[in-house]
Design a protein around this motif. Structure first.
Motif, PDB file in Angstrom:
ATOM      1  N   ARG A 103      13.000   6.596  61.119  1.00 45.99           N
ATOM      2  CA  ARG A 103      12.365   5.733  62.124  1.00 45.99           C
ATOM      3  C   ARG A 103      12.560   6.247  63.556  1.00 45.99           C
ATOM      4  O   ARG A 103      11.625   6.303  64.342  1.00 45.99           O
ATOM      5  N   GLU A 104      13.785   6.587  63.904  1.00 47.47           N
ATOM      6  CA  GLU A 104      14.049   7.033  65.278  1.00 47.47           C
ATOM      7  C   GLU A 104      13.349   8.355  65.592  1.00 47.47           C
ATOM      8  O   GLU A 104      12.871   8.556  66.709  1.00 47.47           O
ATOM      9  N   ALA A 105      13.292   9.231  64.628  1.00 45.39           N
ATOM     10  CA  ALA A 105      12.568  10.496  64.831  1.00 45.39           C
ATOM     11  C   ALA A 105      11.082  10.218  65.039  1.00 45.39           C
ATOM     12  O   ALA A 105      10.444  10.815  65.922  1.00 45.39           O
ATOM     13  N   PHE A 106      10.520   9.313  64.242  1.00 49.23           N
ATOM     14  CA  PHE A 106       9.102   8.992  64.383  1.00 49.23           C
ATOM     15  C   PHE A 106       8.797   8.334  65.724  1.00 49.23           C
ATOM     16  O   PHE A 106       7.706   8.476  66.259  1.00 49.23           O
ATOM     17  N   ARG A 107       9.734   7.625  66.288  1.00 48.92           N
ATOM     18  CA  ARG A 107       9.546   6.971  67.587  1.00 48.92           C
ATOM     19  C   ARG A 107       9.484   7.978  68.750  1.00 48.92           C
ATOM     20  O   ARG A 107       8.942   7.657  69.810  1.00 48.92           O
ATOM     21  N   TYR A 108      10.050   9.131  68.573  1.00 46.56           N
ATOM     22  CA  TYR A 108      10.314  10.043  69.685  1.00 46.56           C
ATOM     23  C   TYR A 108       9.087  10.326  70.557  1.00 46.56           C
ATOM     24  O   TYR A 108       9.188  10.322  71.780  1.00 46.56           O
ATOM     25  N   HIS A 109       7.944  10.596  69.960  1.00 46.78           N
ATOM     26  CA  HIS A 109       6.752  10.950  70.740  1.00 46.78           C
ATOM     27  C   HIS A 109       5.772   9.783  70.879  1.00 46.78           C
ATOM     28  O   HIS A 109       4.652   9.981  71.345  1.00 46.78           O
ATOM     29  N   LEU A 110       6.182   8.590  70.475  1.00 44.23           N
ATOM     30  CA  LEU A 110       5.283   7.443  70.501  1.00 44.23           C
ATOM     31  C   LEU A 110       5.808   6.358  71.442  1.00 44.23           C
ATOM     32  O   LEU A 110       7.017   6.186  71.589  1.00 44.23           O
ATOM     33  N   SER A 111       4.876   5.615  72.023  1.00 42.08           N
ATOM     34  CA  SER A 111       5.263   4.423  72.780  1.00 42.08           C
ATOM     35  C   SER A 111       5.688   3.362  71.768  1.00 42.08           C
ATOM     36  O   SER A 111       5.452   3.499  70.566  1.00 42.08           O
ATOM     37  N   GLU A 112       6.269   2.265  72.252  1.00 43.71           N
ATOM     38  CA  GLU A 112       6.660   1.180  71.348  1.00 43.71           C
ATOM     39  C   GLU A 112       5.441   0.630  70.604  1.00 43.71           C
ATOM     40  O   GLU A 112       5.516   0.348  69.405  1.00 43.71           O
ATOM     41  N   GLN A 113       4.342   0.458  71.323  1.00 37.01           N
ATOM     42  CA  GLN A 113       3.105  -0.042  70.708  1.00 37.01           C
ATOM     43  C   GLN A 113       2.604   0.938  69.642  1.00 37.01           C
ATOM     44  O   GLN A 113       2.255   0.517  68.537  1.00 37.01           O
ATOM     45  N   GLU A 114       2.561   2.214  69.967  1.00 37.16           N
ATOM     46  CA  GLU A 114       2.102   3.220  68.997  1.00 37.16           C
ATOM     47  C   GLU A 114       3.009   3.252  67.772  1.00 37.16           C
ATOM     48  O   GLU A 114       2.526   3.346  66.641  1.00 37.16           O
ATOM     49  N   PHE A 115       4.303   3.149  68.003  1.00 37.53           N
ATOM     50  CA  PHE A 115       5.222   3.167  66.861  1.00 37.53           C
ATOM     51  C   PHE A 115       5.030   1.929  65.991  1.00 37.53           C
ATOM     52  O   PHE A 115       5.010   2.025  64.762  1.00 37.53           O
ATOM     53  N   SER A 116       4.880   0.774  66.597  1.00 38.93           N
ATOM     54  CA  SER A 116       4.668  -0.461  65.834  1.00 38.93           C
ATOM     55  C   SER A 116       3.420  -0.352  64.959  1.00 38.93           C
ATOM     56  O   SER A 116       3.422  -0.746  63.791  1.00 38.93           O
ATOM     57  N   GLU A 117       2.347   0.197  65.514  1.00 36.46           N
ATOM     58  CA  GLU A 117       1.114   0.386  64.752  1.00 36.46           C
ATOM     59  C   GLU A 117       1.313   1.387  63.621  1.00 36.46           C
ATOM     60  O   GLU A 117       0.858   1.172  62.496  1.00 36.46           O
ATOM     61  N   PHE A 118       2.009   2.478  63.921  1.00 33.11           N
ATOM     62  CA  PHE A 118       2.277   3.503  62.918  1.00 33.11           C
ATOM     63  C   PHE A 118       3.116   2.932  61.774  1.00 33.11           C
ATOM     64  O   PHE A 118       2.808   3.123  60.605  1.00 33.11           O
ATOM     65  N   GLU A 119       4.163   2.209  62.124  1.00 34.20           N
ATOM     66  CA  GLU A 119       5.026   1.631  61.115  1.00 34.20           C
ATOM     67  C   GLU A 119       4.270   0.623  60.243  1.00 34.20           C
ATOM     68  O   GLU A 119       4.388   0.632  59.011  1.00 34.20           O
ATOM     69  N   ALA A 120       3.474  -0.232  60.867  1.00 34.68           N
ATOM     70  CA  ALA A 120       2.697  -1.219  60.113  1.00 34.68           C
ATOM     71  C   ALA A 120       1.698  -0.522  59.188  1.00 34.68           C
ATOM     72  O   ALA A 120       1.511  -0.933  58.036  1.00 34.68           O
ATOM     73  N   GLU A 121       1.083   0.528  59.688  1.00 31.00           N
ATOM     74  CA  GLU A 121       0.143   1.308  58.882  1.00 31.00           C
ATOM     75  C   GLU A 121       0.847   1.903  57.659  1.00 31.00           C
ATOM     76  O   GLU A 121       0.362   1.783  56.533  1.00 31.00           O
TER      77      GLU A 121
END
Length: 127
Positions: A103-121
């Protein structure tokens, strides 16, 4: 020969040149990630993910990742959510447990909004 090179040669023999000339696991993962973005062969994709898993599980010092594990996270995994095609296919290659550990690695290049969308997807595709 170091274990990270030996295993890479076993899993990814078509990249012998890249593997043999890489001085560090990070150098190899930078090159492998560039190649990965162009790959469409499912067997090769599977083997790249298998090598990334091996790197993450290779022994480090104490509770820290090995150099190979750190390289896989920093030069491979953290970039995956930035590529739409790869992002859509990720549930085929990662378990929910692997996703959670990264999760933390995936967050690195994403905003909080982008990460939330990515995670939900991702989670929506892996029910």
């Amino acid at each position: 020969m170091s274990a990270w090179k030996r295993i890479a040669l076993e899993k990814l023999p078509e990249y012998r040149g890249l593997i043999e000339t890489a001085d560090t696991p990070m150098a190899l993962w930078i090159d492998l990630h560039s190649e990965f973005e162009r790959v469409s062969d499912e067997d090769l994709i599977r083997r790249i993910f298998e090598y990334a898993r091996w790197c993450m599980q290779s022994p480090g010092q104490g509770r820290y990742l090995s150099d190979a594990g750190t390289a896989a996270v920093c030069a491979f995994y953290e970039h995956l959510p930035r590529h739409t095609k790869i992002r859509r296919e990720l549930p085929r290659w990662l378990t929910r447990e692997e996703f959670a550990s990264l999760r933390e690695a995936f967050r690195y290049h994403l905003s909080e909004q982008e990460f939330s969308e990515f995670e939900a997807e991702f989670l929506g595709q892996t029910k």
